[in-house]
Design a protein around this motif. Structure first.
Motif, PDB file in Angstrom:
ATOM      1  N   GLY A 111       2.345  -2.168 -15.841  1.00  0.00           N
ATOM      2  CA  GLY A 111       3.297  -1.323 -15.126  1.00  0.00           C
ATOM      3  C   GLY A 111       3.003  -1.153 -13.647  1.00  0.00           C
ATOM      4  N   ASP A 112       1.824  -1.528 -13.196  1.00  0.00           N
ATOM      5  CA  ASP A 112       1.473  -1.371 -11.781  1.00  0.00           C
ATOM      6  C   ASP A 112       2.228  -2.364 -10.906  1.00  0.00           C
ATOM      7  OD1 ASP A 112      -0.345   0.686 -12.168  1.00  0.00           O
ATOM      8  OD2 ASP A 112      -2.087  -0.644 -12.254  1.00  0.00           O
ATOM      9  N   VAL A 113       2.512  -1.942  -9.678  1.00  0.00           N
ATOM     10  CA  VAL A 113       3.091  -2.811  -8.658  1.00  0.00           C
ATOM     11  C   VAL A 113       1.977  -3.091  -7.657  1.00  0.00           C
ATOM     12  CG1 VAL A 113       4.823  -3.051  -6.842  1.00  0.00           C
ATOM     13  CG2 VAL A 113       5.387  -1.831  -8.958  1.00  0.00           C
ATOM     14  N   ILE A 114       1.581  -4.342  -7.560  1.00  0.00           N
ATOM     15  CA  ILE A 114       0.517  -4.760  -6.635  1.00  0.00           C
ATOM     16  C   ILE A 114       1.180  -5.473  -5.467  1.00  0.00           C
ATOM     17  CG2 ILE A 114      -1.600  -6.123  -6.384  1.00  0.00           C
ATOM     18  CD1 ILE A 114      -1.816  -3.903  -8.501  1.00  0.00           C
ATOM     19  N   GLU A 115       0.846  -5.040  -4.257  1.00  0.00           N
ATOM     20  CA  GLU A 115       1.436  -5.636  -3.059  1.00  0.00           C
ATOM     21  C   GLU A 115       0.338  -6.015  -2.075  1.00  0.00           C
ATOM     22  OE1 GLU A 115       5.307  -3.729  -1.592  1.00  0.00           O
ATOM     23  OE2 GLU A 115       4.226  -2.086  -2.602  1.00  0.00           O
ATOM     24  N   PHE A 116       0.579  -7.122  -1.368  1.00  0.00           N
ATOM     25  CA  PHE A 116      -0.285  -7.517  -0.266  1.00  0.00           C
ATOM     26  C   PHE A 116       0.590  -7.555   0.968  1.00  0.00           C
ATOM     27  CE2 PHE A 116      -2.171 -10.758   2.521  1.00  0.00           C
ATOM     28  CZ  PHE A 116      -3.416 -10.182   2.698  1.00  0.00           C
ATOM     29  N   LYS A 117       0.287  -6.663   1.906  1.00  0.00           N
ATOM     30  CA  LYS A 117       1.030  -6.640   3.163  1.00  0.00           C
ATOM     31  C   LYS A 117       0.114  -6.108   4.252  1.00  0.00           C
ATOM     32  CE  LYS A 117       3.205  -2.245   2.018  1.00  0.00           C
ATOM     33  NZ  LYS A 117       4.423  -1.524   1.768  1.00  0.00           N
ATOM     34  N   ASP A 118       0.341  -6.580   5.456  1.00  0.00           N
ATOM     35  CA  ASP A 118      -0.475  -6.170   6.613  1.00  0.00           C
ATOM     36  C   ASP A 118      -1.969  -6.351   6.341  1.00  0.00           C
ATOM     37  OD1 ASP A 118       1.924  -5.372   7.872  1.00  0.00           O
ATOM     38  OD2 ASP A 118       1.799  -3.398   6.902  1.00  0.00           O
ATOM     39  N   ASP A 119      -2.328  -7.452   5.684  1.00  0.00           N
ATOM     40  CA  ASP A 119      -3.721  -7.803   5.360  1.00  0.00           C
ATOM     41  C   ASP A 119      -4.413  -6.794   4.449  1.00  0.00           C
ATOM     42  OD1 ASP A 119      -3.552 -10.140   6.859  1.00  0.00           O
ATOM     43  OD2 ASP A 119      -4.173  -9.119   8.701  1.00  0.00           O
ATOM     44  N   ARG A 120      -3.665  -6.038   3.663  1.00  0.00           N
ATOM     45  CA  ARG A 120      -4.249  -5.035   2.764  1.00  0.00           C
ATOM     46  C   ARG A 120      -3.530  -5.084   1.415  1.00  0.00           C
ATOM     47  NH1 ARG A 120      -7.633  -3.078   6.082  1.00  0.00           N
ATOM     48  NH2 ARG A 120      -7.200  -2.108   8.057  1.00  0.00           N
ATOM     49  N   PHE A 121      -4.264  -4.643   0.382  1.00  0.00           N
ATOM     50  CA  PHE A 121      -3.679  -4.553  -0.954  1.00  0.00           C
ATOM     51  C   PHE A 121      -3.269  -3.119  -1.250  1.00  0.00           C
ATOM     52  CE2 PHE A 121      -5.337  -8.734  -1.835  1.00  0.00           C
ATOM     53  CZ  PHE A 121      -4.382  -9.235  -2.712  1.00  0.00           C
ATOM     54  N   TYR A 122      -2.131  -2.995  -1.947  1.00  0.00           N
ATOM     55  CA  TYR A 122      -1.597  -1.693  -2.348  1.00  0.00           C
ATOM     56  C   TYR A 122      -1.315  -1.730  -3.846  1.00  0.00           C
ATOM     57  CZ  TYR A 122      -0.818  -0.982   2.640  1.00  0.00           C
ATOM     58  OH  TYR A 122      -0.993  -0.843   3.995  1.00  0.00           O
ATOM     59  N   ARG A 123      -1.599  -0.632  -4.503  1.00  0.00           N
ATOM     60  CA  ARG A 123      -1.260  -0.473  -5.912  1.00  0.00           C
ATOM     61  C   ARG A 123      -0.335   0.722  -6.013  1.00  0.00           C
ATOM     62  NH1 ARG A 123      -6.182  -0.581  -8.614  1.00  0.00           N
ATOM     63  NH2 ARG A 123      -6.522   1.535  -7.898  1.00  0.00           N
ATOM     64  N   ASN A 124       0.867   0.489  -6.485  1.00  0.00           N
ATOM     65  CA  ASN A 124       1.877   1.550  -6.617  1.00  0.00           C
ATOM     66  C   ASN A 124       2.094   2.302  -5.300  1.00  0.00           C
ATOM     67  OD1 ASN A 124       2.106   0.862  -9.343  1.00  0.00           O
ATOM     68  ND2 ASN A 124       0.382   2.181  -9.854  1.00  0.00           N
ATOM     69  N   GLY A 125       2.091   1.545  -4.181  1.00  0.00           N
ATOM     70  CA  GLY A 125       2.363   2.119  -2.867  1.00  0.00           C
ATOM     71  C   GLY A 125       1.160   2.739  -2.170  1.00  0.00           C
ATOM     72  N   VAL A 126      -0.005   2.789  -2.835  1.00  0.00           N
ATOM     73  CA  VAL A 126      -1.199   3.399  -2.244  1.00  0.00           C
ATOM     74  C   VAL A 126      -2.195   2.292  -1.884  1.00  0.00           C
ATOM     75  CG1 VAL A 126      -3.127   4.984  -2.646  1.00  0.00           C
ATOM     76  CG2 VAL A 126      -0.875   5.490  -3.617  1.00  0.00           C
ATOM     77  N   GLU A 127      -2.654   2.298  -0.631  1.00  0.00           N
ATOM     78  CA  GLU A 127      -3.620   1.289  -0.196  1.00  0.00           C
ATOM     79  C   GLU A 127      -4.905   1.404  -1.006  1.00  0.00           C
ATOM     80  OE1 GLU A 127      -6.212  -0.010   3.710  1.00  0.00           O
ATOM     81  OE2 GLU A 127      -4.456   1.273   4.007  1.00  0.00           O
ATOM     82  N   LEU A 128      -5.417   0.251  -1.437  1.00  0.00           N
ATOM     83  CA  LEU A 128      -6.660   0.233  -2.214  1.00  0.00           C
ATOM     84  C   LEU A 128      -7.869   0.355  -1.301  1.00  0.00           C
ATOM     85  CD1 LEU A 128      -5.996  -2.654  -4.766  1.00  0.00           C
ATOM     86  CD2 LEU A 128      -5.706  -0.202  -5.093  1.00  0.00           C
ATOM     87  N   SER A 129      -8.804   1.188  -1.683  1.00  0.00           N
ATOM     88  CA  SER A 129     -10.092   1.262  -1.004  1.00  0.00           C
ATOM     89  C   SER A 129     -11.005   0.292  -1.743  1.00  0.00           C
ATOM     90  CB  SER A 129     -10.646   2.686  -1.089  1.00  0.00           C
ATOM     91  OG  SER A 129     -11.975   2.706  -0.613  1.00  0.00           O
ATOM     92  N   GLU A 130     -11.408  -0.769  -1.053  1.00  0.00           N
ATOM     93  CA  GLU A 130     -12.190  -1.817  -1.701  1.00  0.00           C
ATOM     94  C   GLU A 130     -13.467  -2.125  -0.918  1.00  0.00           C
ATOM     95  OE1 GLU A 130      -9.220  -4.676  -3.924  1.00  0.00           O
ATOM     96  OE2 GLU A 130      -8.791  -4.651  -1.777  1.00  0.00           O
ATOM     97  N   PRO A 131     -14.462  -1.248  -1.022  1.00  0.00           N
ATOM     98  CA  PRO A 131     -15.701  -1.477  -0.280  1.00  0.00           C
ATOM     99  C   PRO A 131     -16.512  -2.660  -0.810  1.00  0.00           C
ATOM    100  CG  PRO A 131     -15.938   0.402  -1.740  1.00  0.00           C
ATOM    101  CD  PRO A 131     -14.501  -0.016  -1.800  1.00  0.00           C
ATOM    102  N   TYR A 132     -16.156  -3.177  -1.965  1.00  0.00           N
ATOM    103  CA  TYR A 132     -16.907  -4.252  -2.613  1.00  0.00           C
ATOM    104  C   TYR A 132     -16.492  -5.640  -2.153  1.00  0.00           C
ATOM    105  CZ  TYR A 132     -12.730  -3.364  -5.385  1.00  0.00           C
ATOM    106  OH  TYR A 132     -11.443  -3.096  -5.773  1.00  0.00           O
ATOM    107  N   ILE A 133     -15.362  -5.798  -1.443  1.00  0.00           N
ATOM    108  CA  ILE A 133     -14.925  -7.149  -1.088  1.00  0.00           C
ATOM    109  C   ILE A 133     -15.792  -7.729   0.028  1.00  0.00           C
ATOM    110  CG2 ILE A 133     -12.551  -6.796  -1.874  1.00  0.00           C
ATOM    111  CD1 ILE A 133     -11.675  -6.663   1.033  1.00  0.00           C
ATOM    112  N   LYS A 134     -15.899  -9.057   0.007  1.00  0.00           N
ATOM    113  CA  LYS A 134     -16.762  -9.739   0.965  1.00  0.00           C
ATOM    114  C   LYS A 134     -16.182  -9.745   2.370  1.00  0.00           C
ATOM    115  CE  LYS A 134     -19.415 -13.850   1.807  1.00  0.00           C
ATOM    116  NZ  LYS A 134     -20.080 -14.984   1.227  1.00  0.00           N
ATOM    117  N   GLU A 135     -14.885 -10.059   2.468  1.00  0.00           N
ATOM    118  CA  GLU A 135     -14.250 -10.150   3.786  1.00  0.00           C
ATOM    119  C   GLU A 135     -12.741 -10.004   3.620  1.00  0.00           C
ATOM    120  OE1 GLU A 135     -15.691 -13.981   4.905  1.00  0.00           O
ATOM    121  OE2 GLU A 135     -14.359 -15.032   3.547  1.00  0.00           O
ATOM    122  N   THR A 136     -12.060  -9.806   4.722  1.00  0.00           N
ATOM    123  CA  THR A 136     -10.605  -9.697   4.692  1.00  0.00           C
ATOM    124  C   THR A 136     -10.013 -11.013   4.211  1.00  0.00           C
ATOM    125  OG1 THR A 136     -10.688  -8.157   6.550  1.00  0.00           O
ATOM    126  CG2 THR A 136      -8.566  -9.171   6.075  1.00  0.00           C
TER     127      THR A 136
END
Length: 182
Positions: A111-136
């Protein structure tokens, strides 16, 4: 006759140990080895991880951020036979199959809506905080996915070098082998 009784005792003990080990490996707990760099910097190539299969056994949906093992062959149904034949002892005897298991992080659930826009990921309209990713992530176009029922959306932490839901699609819950516990 005494020797035959001893041999039978040893064989039945070894057989029972094998059955118990198989049961634990299929339904409760199993080690896996990370192959590749798609989860850098969280996990590294050849690192050994331990996976709880209880979530799979009881058909639970993983939580956001869980690191899971997936069977990447999503275009086929999995069965108990697959779980048994993929037992490490059988793979050793029959020869190791191609790398079909991927280690990934759960980003979206049904049911989640996952979006990638402006070099960021969003889940259900909320930007994801992802301190674990290696790089943009190096990607210029905008993308959007709606996770279907009984599926999840997974990605590697090393987004630029990860073969994940962006390429293979949504992962059926039956293809989640387990959740990393340590």
């Amino acid at each position: 006759m005494k020797m035959l009784t001893k041999i039978w005792g040893w064989m039945s003990t070894c057989g029972m140990a094998f059955v118990i080990t198989l049961f634990i490996s299929v339904f409760i707990f199993q080690p896996y080895k990370v192959e590749g760099h798609s989860m850098d910097p969280t996990l590294h190539d050849q690192e050994r991880i331990y996976v709880s299969k209880l979530q799979r056994t009881f058909s639970c949906i993983p939580e956001y951020g869980d690191i899971v093992i997936i069977d990447s062959r999503i275009n086929r149904n999995r069965s108990l036979k697959d779980d048994i034949m993929e037992f490490p002892a059988f793979e050793f005897i029959l020869g190791k199959k191609d790398n079909i298991y991927y280690v990934k992080r759960v980003i979206g659930t049904p049911g989640d809506v996952i979006e990638f826009k402006d070099d960021r990921f969003y889940r259900n309209g909320v930007e994801l905080s992802e301190p674990y990713i290696k790089e943009t992530m190096n990607h210029s176009s905008e993308m959007k996915w709606v996770v279907p029922e009984n599926h999840v959306f997974v990605m590697g932490d090393n987004r630029n070098y990860s073969y994940d839901s962006r390429a293979i699609g949504f992962i059926p819950l039956e293809h989640i082998m387990g959740k990393m516990i340590f």
